[in-house]
Design a protein around this motif. Structure first.
Motif, PDB file in Angstrom:
ATOM      1  N   LEU A  61       4.203  -1.221   2.477  1.00  0.00           N
ATOM      2  CA  LEU A  61       3.510  -2.664   2.466  1.00  0.00           C
ATOM      3  C   LEU A  61       2.644  -2.963   3.667  1.00  0.00           C
ATOM      4  CD1 LEU A  61       3.875  -5.411   0.800  1.00  0.00           C
ATOM      5  CD2 LEU A  61       5.539  -5.979   2.333  1.00  0.00           C
ATOM      6  N   THR A  65      -1.492  -3.458   2.590  1.00  0.00           N
ATOM      7  CA  THR A  65      -2.147  -4.754   2.776  1.00  0.00           C
ATOM      8  C   THR A  65      -3.400  -4.399   3.841  1.00  0.00           C
ATOM      9  OG1 THR A  65      -0.473  -5.162   4.714  1.00  0.00           O
ATOM     10  CG2 THR A  65      -0.359  -6.139   2.405  1.00  0.00           C
ATOM     11  N   SER A  99       1.788  -8.104  -2.629  1.00  0.00           N
ATOM     12  CA  SER A  99       3.164  -8.428  -2.983  1.00  0.00           C
ATOM     13  C   SER A  99       3.483  -8.778  -4.426  1.00  0.00           C
ATOM     14  CB  SER A  99       3.805  -9.655  -1.982  1.00  0.00           C
ATOM     15  OG  SER A  99       3.698  -9.096  -0.677  1.00  0.00           O
TER      16      SER A  99
END
Length: 210
Positions: A61, A65, A99
């Motif tokens: 994650l 990002t 997300s």
């Protein structure tokens, strides 16, 4: 790298030697651990796997990002992805978009499909890295590297051959369609942003108006 490689190979050897039907198991490490460590050992191994998975997800994650954030800074994606939160200094737009996409893929697919998508995507990332190495070494406009890995180009070529062989074993009609769609959408967005940036750079008056 050598230590990590030895550990991975040792785990594979023990698991395959302990559980002949390893490929058919949905919990291969835990099922193999039951046979040579018992229920307590299997629970301990499962706990370690869960911790490892959480760490892997956190890293994925974070890197995903920041990849959008970095590409936006390099003018490869729309500028909206480089917006940072005024208080936390985090790329909140990139975090929210990543997300949401992960949540949709999680809901719409099974665990095995998610593993396949993650594996294919990781192989493609590794392939682009291997392709970049010989290109950067041949470019004269790049800053000199502080360290050059011996036989780096040879290792990159061999890695590309291995990745290509691994991808031939993928059922793209079932497991790779999501990756293909995502890659196609990403290439379209990338091409549109590049075209838009070039049109602005070629028209100074338009750039001032924007």
């Amino acid at each position: 790298i050598v230590i990590a490689t030895i550990i991975y190979i040792a785990v594979q050897i023990v698991s395959i030697g302990t559980l002949p039907g390893l490929a058919a198991s949905e919990r291969p490490i835990a099922d193999a651990a039951v046979l040579f460590l018992g229920p307590f050992g299997a629970a301990f191994i499962s706990l370690g796997v869960v911790i490892s998975i959480f760490g892997n997800i956190n890293t994925g994650l974070l890197s995903a990002t920041r990849t959008l954030f970095g590409m936006s800074e390099q003018n490869d994606l729309p500028r909206v992805f480089e917006r940072t939160h005024p208080k936390y200094n985090t790329p909140y737009v990139s975090i929210i978009v990543t997300s949401v996409v992960m949540l949709i893929l999680t809901i719409q697919s099974s665990f095995l499909t998610a593993v396949a998508i993650a594996t294919i995507a990781r192989l493609l990332f590794y392939a682009t890295t291997c392709l970049a190495l010989p290109i950067f070494r041949r470019r004269s406009d790049m800053p000199p590297a502080p360290f050059s890995v011996p036989f780096g180009v040879v290792a990159a070529v061999l890695s590309l051959a291995l990745i290509a062989w691994l991808l031939t074993n993928v059922n793209f009609a079932k497991e790779g369609i999501s990756v293909i769609v995502a890659a196609a959408a990403g290439l379209i967005i990338f091409a549109c942003v590049r075209w838009f940036r070039r049109s602005i750079d070629s028209d100074p008056d338009r750039s001032k108006r924007l």
